[in-house]
Design a protein around this motif. Structure first.
Motif, mmCIF file in Angstrom:
data_model
loop_
_atom_site.group_PDB
_atom_site.id
_atom_site.type_symbol
_atom_site.label_atom_id
_atom_site.label_comp_id
_atom_site.label_asym_id
_atom_site.label_seq_id
_atom_site.Cartn_x
_atom_site.Cartn_y
_atom_site.Cartn_z
ATOM 1 N N ILE A 224 49.530 28.464 40.602
ATOM 2 C CA ILE A 224 49.752 29.787 41.099
ATOM 3 C C ILE A 224 49.092 30.888 40.324
ATOM 4 C CG2 ILE A 224 51.521 31.370 42.007
ATOM 5 C CD1 ILE A 224 51.067 29.142 43.850
ATOM 6 N N GLU A 225 49.407 30.434 38.911
ATOM 7 C CA GLU A 225 48.782 31.393 38.018
ATOM 8 C C GLU A 225 47.199 31.564 38.170
ATOM 9 O OE1 GLU A 225 51.985 29.483 35.303
ATOM 10 O OE2 GLU A 225 50.880 29.217 37.250
ATOM 11 N N GLU A 226 46.622 30.674 38.437
ATOM 12 C CA GLU A 226 45.221 30.626 38.592
ATOM 13 C C GLU A 226 44.895 31.368 39.836
ATOM 14 O OE1 GLU A 226 43.495 26.715 36.185
ATOM 15 O OE2 GLU A 226 44.421 26.473 38.042
ATOM 16 N N LEU A 227 45.515 31.067 40.785
ATOM 17 C CA LEU A 227 45.249 31.861 42.186
ATOM 18 C C LEU A 227 45.416 33.237 41.998
ATOM 19 C CD1 LEU A 227 44.528 31.119 45.074
ATOM 20 C CD2 LEU A 227 46.898 31.237 45.614
ATOM 21 N N ALA A 228 46.462 33.691 41.421
ATOM 22 C CA ALA A 228 46.756 35.290 41.242
ATOM 23 C C ALA A 228 45.869 35.799 40.364
ATOM 24 C CB ALA A 228 48.052 35.327 40.720
ATOM 25 N N ILE A 229 45.277 35.153 39.401
ATOM 26 C CA ILE A 229 44.260 35.846 38.241
ATOM 27 C C ILE A 229 42.984 35.858 39.081
ATOM 28 C CG2 ILE A 229 43.052 35.219 36.410
ATOM 29 C CD1 ILE A 229 45.552 34.370 35.000
ATOM 30 N N ALA A 230 42.622 34.614 39.835
ATOM 31 C CA ALA A 230 41.462 34.656 40.465
ATOM 32 C C ALA A 230 41.022 35.855 41.537
ATOM 33 C CB ALA A 230 41.186 33.096 41.350
ATOM 34 N N TYR A 231 42.388 35.984 42.371
ATOM 35 C CA TYR A 231 42.112 36.957 43.187
ATOM 36 C C TYR A 231 41.916 38.384 42.565
ATOM 37 C CZ TYR A 231 42.990 40.000 47.299
ATOM 38 O OH TYR A 231 42.937 40.972 48.416
ATOM 39 N N VAL A 232 42.557 38.770 41.598
ATOM 40 C CA VAL A 232 42.377 40.026 41.059
ATOM 41 C C VAL A 232 41.038 40.171 40.505
ATOM 42 C CG1 VAL A 232 43.252 41.739 39.285
ATOM 43 C CG2 VAL A 232 44.798 40.287 40.594
ATOM 44 N N MET A 233 40.615 39.109 39.834
ATOM 45 C CA MET A 233 39.304 39.002 39.045
ATOM 46 C C MET A 233 38.038 39.097 39.962
ATOM 47 S SD MET A 233 39.514 35.983 36.005
ATOM 48 C CE MET A 233 37.929 36.100 36.067
ATOM 49 N N LEU A 234 38.101 38.673 41.373
ATOM 50 C CA LEU A 234 37.162 38.987 42.300
ATOM 51 C C LEU A 234 37.025 40.111 42.993
ATOM 52 C CD1 LEU A 234 37.971 35.176 43.978
ATOM 53 C CD2 LEU A 234 35.880 35.934 42.452
ATOM 54 N N GLN A 235 37.830 41.162 42.383
ATOM 55 C CA GLN A 235 37.769 42.357 43.015
ATOM 56 C C GLN A 235 36.870 43.235 42.032
ATOM 57 O OE1 GLN A 235 39.221 43.007 45.895
ATOM 58 N NE2 GLN A 235 40.223 40.956 45.814
ATOM 59 N N LYS A 236 35.655 43.814 42.625
ATOM 60 C CA LYS A 236 34.741 44.468 41.820
ATOM 61 C C LYS A 236 35.567 45.875 41.328
ATOM 62 C CE LYS A 236 30.464 42.141 42.818
ATOM 63 N NZ LYS A 236 30.952 41.005 43.661
ATOM 64 N N GLN A 237 36.199 46.565 42.260
ATOM 65 C CA GLN A 237 36.766 47.762 41.931
ATOM 66 C C GLN A 237 37.482 47.904 40.867
ATOM 67 O OE1 GLN A 237 37.056 46.207 44.991
ATOM 68 N NE2 GLN A 237 36.632 47.772 46.635
ATOM 69 N N ARG A 267 39.028 34.381 48.436
ATOM 70 C CA ARG A 267 39.449 35.752 48.543
ATOM 71 C C ARG A 267 39.900 35.899 49.996
ATOM 72 N NH1 ARG A 267 35.727 40.818 46.617
ATOM 73 N NH2 ARG A 267 36.582 41.607 48.654
ATOM 74 N N ASN A 268 38.872 35.364 50.864
ATOM 75 C CA ASN A 268 39.112 35.365 52.204
ATOM 76 C C ASN A 268 40.301 34.701 52.901
ATOM 77 O OD1 ASN A 268 36.446 36.290 52.438
ATOM 78 N ND2 ASN A 268 35.230 34.490 52.914
ATOM 79 N N GLU A 269 40.716 33.585 51.975
ATOM 80 C CA GLU A 269 41.936 32.916 52.533
ATOM 81 C C GLU A 269 43.215 33.894 52.073
ATOM 82 O OE1 GLU A 269 42.133 30.034 54.066
ATOM 83 O OE2 GLU A 269 40.000 30.242 54.212
ATOM 84 N N ILE A 270 43.202 34.607 50.904
ATOM 85 C CA ILE A 270 44.208 35.368 50.327
ATOM 86 C C ILE A 270 44.206 36.550 51.435
ATOM 87 C CG2 ILE A 270 45.057 36.973 48.658
ATOM 88 C CD1 ILE A 270 45.055 34.026 48.024
ATOM 89 N N GLU A 271 43.351 37.073 52.066
ATOM 90 C CA GLU A 271 43.347 38.252 52.774
ATOM 91 C C GLU A 271 43.488 37.773 54.201
ATOM 92 O OE1 GLU A 271 39.427 39.926 51.479
ATOM 93 O OE2 GLU A 271 40.571 40.279 49.457
ATOM 94 N N LYS A 272 43.840 36.692 54.457
ATOM 95 C CA LYS A 272 44.575 36.463 55.813
ATOM 96 C C LYS A 272 45.981 36.584 55.691
ATOM 97 C CE LYS A 272 41.148 32.910 56.924
ATOM 98 N NZ LYS A 272 40.814 31.528 56.969
ATOM 99 N N ILE A 273 46.445 36.705 54.566
ATOM 100 C CA ILE A 273 47.981 37.129 54.388
ATOM 101 C C ILE A 273 48.036 38.407 54.354
ATOM 102 C CG2 ILE A 273 49.957 37.140 52.700
ATOM 103 C CD1 ILE A 273 48.596 34.788 51.192
ATOM 104 N N THR A 274 49.014 38.882 55.525
ATOM 105 C CA THR A 274 49.537 40.376 55.760
ATOM 106 C C THR A 274 50.787 40.382 55.828
ATOM 107 O OG1 THR A 274 47.493 40.768 56.961
ATOM 108 C CG2 THR A 274 49.054 42.331 57.228
ATOM 109 N N VAL A 275 51.392 40.957 54.446
ATOM 110 C CA VAL A 275 52.919 40.923 54.774
ATOM 111 C C VAL A 275 53.347 42.428 55.560
ATOM 112 C CG1 VAL A 275 55.092 41.443 53.166
ATOM 113 C CG2 VAL A 275 53.277 40.155 52.348
ATOM 114 N N GLU A 276 54.076 41.881 56.609
ATOM 115 C CA GLU A 276 54.664 43.030 57.474
ATOM 116 C C GLU A 276 55.989 43.607 56.730
ATOM 117 O OE1 GLU A 276 53.221 43.591 60.130
ATOM 118 O OE2 GLU A 276 52.017 41.806 60.289
#
Length: 287
Positions: A224-237, A267-276
């Motif tokens: 889970i740590e790696e997933l959280a870090i990976a997602y943020v690292m993949l954002q160029k902004q 990234r695409n997999e994470i971005e399927k998550i939309t918290v209502e």
């Protein structure tokens, strides 16, 4: 990853912090060791605040004892009678001459005390800090931060739940306006490490989303740590990432993860998550 992009958060050094923190606030000696390890690993910037218990005093003591001097970003609360005297107290506690960035801690101070910005501009011109920052939560706040020419630095939460679906277009606009983007709460205060069935009643609506990230982590063979870090690292902004740790070993492990290459497709997999339940994205609403 360039360790200069990693900022060490110090809230854990000053108060008990985080939904998954069982160790509590570290001892002074352990806090010193965390700071020493950070410096040795190339981290040169700390994130702190008046509101973080004795964190600023502890950093100042470390500066005196070690002859190591970090760049420091601090946050103020606008209830001070005099922002200049509050800043001087902060600098004295930290035992430094100037800050890297001085942040509004409370967005309401930015909105409700318009005269404050002029005081901050004057202090910036005197060399008391390099940049004026604003800490935000919601997108309406982020929009105002982007549109204000005096705000150099924007700090906001960004993570597996509070993701590009929530922030994407605004982050692009912030970069167009040449704002420095710094993100916090990449583990959502440790919520991601909780078992879905173990969430408190108020946070139970987040259980299905936790199940989703556990599935994605399993698919990509990541913790889970790696997933959280990976997602943020993949954002160029994103320019800088704040991480907080409870001990030096945790810091070393985190930094190893930041050095890994991750599959951009996740990234695409994470971005399927939309918290209502948007209000649950902000720990200030958990109490």
């Amino acid at each position: 990853m360039d360790s200069k992009k990693i900022v060490l958060g110090t809230v854990q050094l000053g108060i008990d912090y985080g939904i998954n923190n069982k160790a509590g606030k570290p001892s002074k000696q352990l806090a010193y060791t965390i700071l020493e390890t950070a410096w040795e690993k190339g981290i040169s910037i700390l994130d702190t605040a008046d509101a973080y218990g004795d964190a600023q005093t502890l950093i100042g003591e470390y500066h005196k004892l070690s002859n190591t001097v970090f760049e420091v970003n601090s946050k103020f609360k606008g209830n001070a009678i005099n922002i200049s005297s509050q800043l001087e107290r902060t600098l004295n506690e930290l035992r430094i001459d100037s800050l890297n960035c001085y942040f509004y801690h409370d967005f309401n101070d930015f909105v409700n005390k318009p005269n404050l910005i002029q005081e901050l501009i004057a202090l910036k011109e005197k060399g008391k800090f390099k940049q004026i920052g604003l800490s935000v939560y919601e997108n309406s706040e982020l929009e105002l931060a982007i549109s204000n020419p005096h705000i150099d630095f924007i700090q906001l939460p960004f993570n597996l739940f509070d993701n590009i679906n929530e922030r994407g277009i605004l982050l692009q606009e912030a970069k167009k306006q040449q704002k420095i983007i710094q993100v916090r709460s990449i583990y959502l205060q440790g919520l991601f490490f909780k078992e879905p069935q173990a969430l408190p009643i108020k946070l139970a609506p987040l259980s299905p989303y936790l199940d989703q990230i556990h599935e994605i982590a399993k698919t990509y063979r990541l913790t889970i740590e790696e997933l959280a870090i990976a997602y943020v690292m993949l954002q160029k902004q994103i320019d800088e990432i704040i991480i907080g740790v409870d001990n030096p070993d945790q810091l070393k492990v985190n930094l190893e993860m930041f050095g890994k290459e991750f599959d951009p497709l996740l990234r695409n997999e994470i971005e399927k998550i939309t918290v209502e339940e948007k209000e649950l994205l902000y720990p200030k609403n958990w109490n």
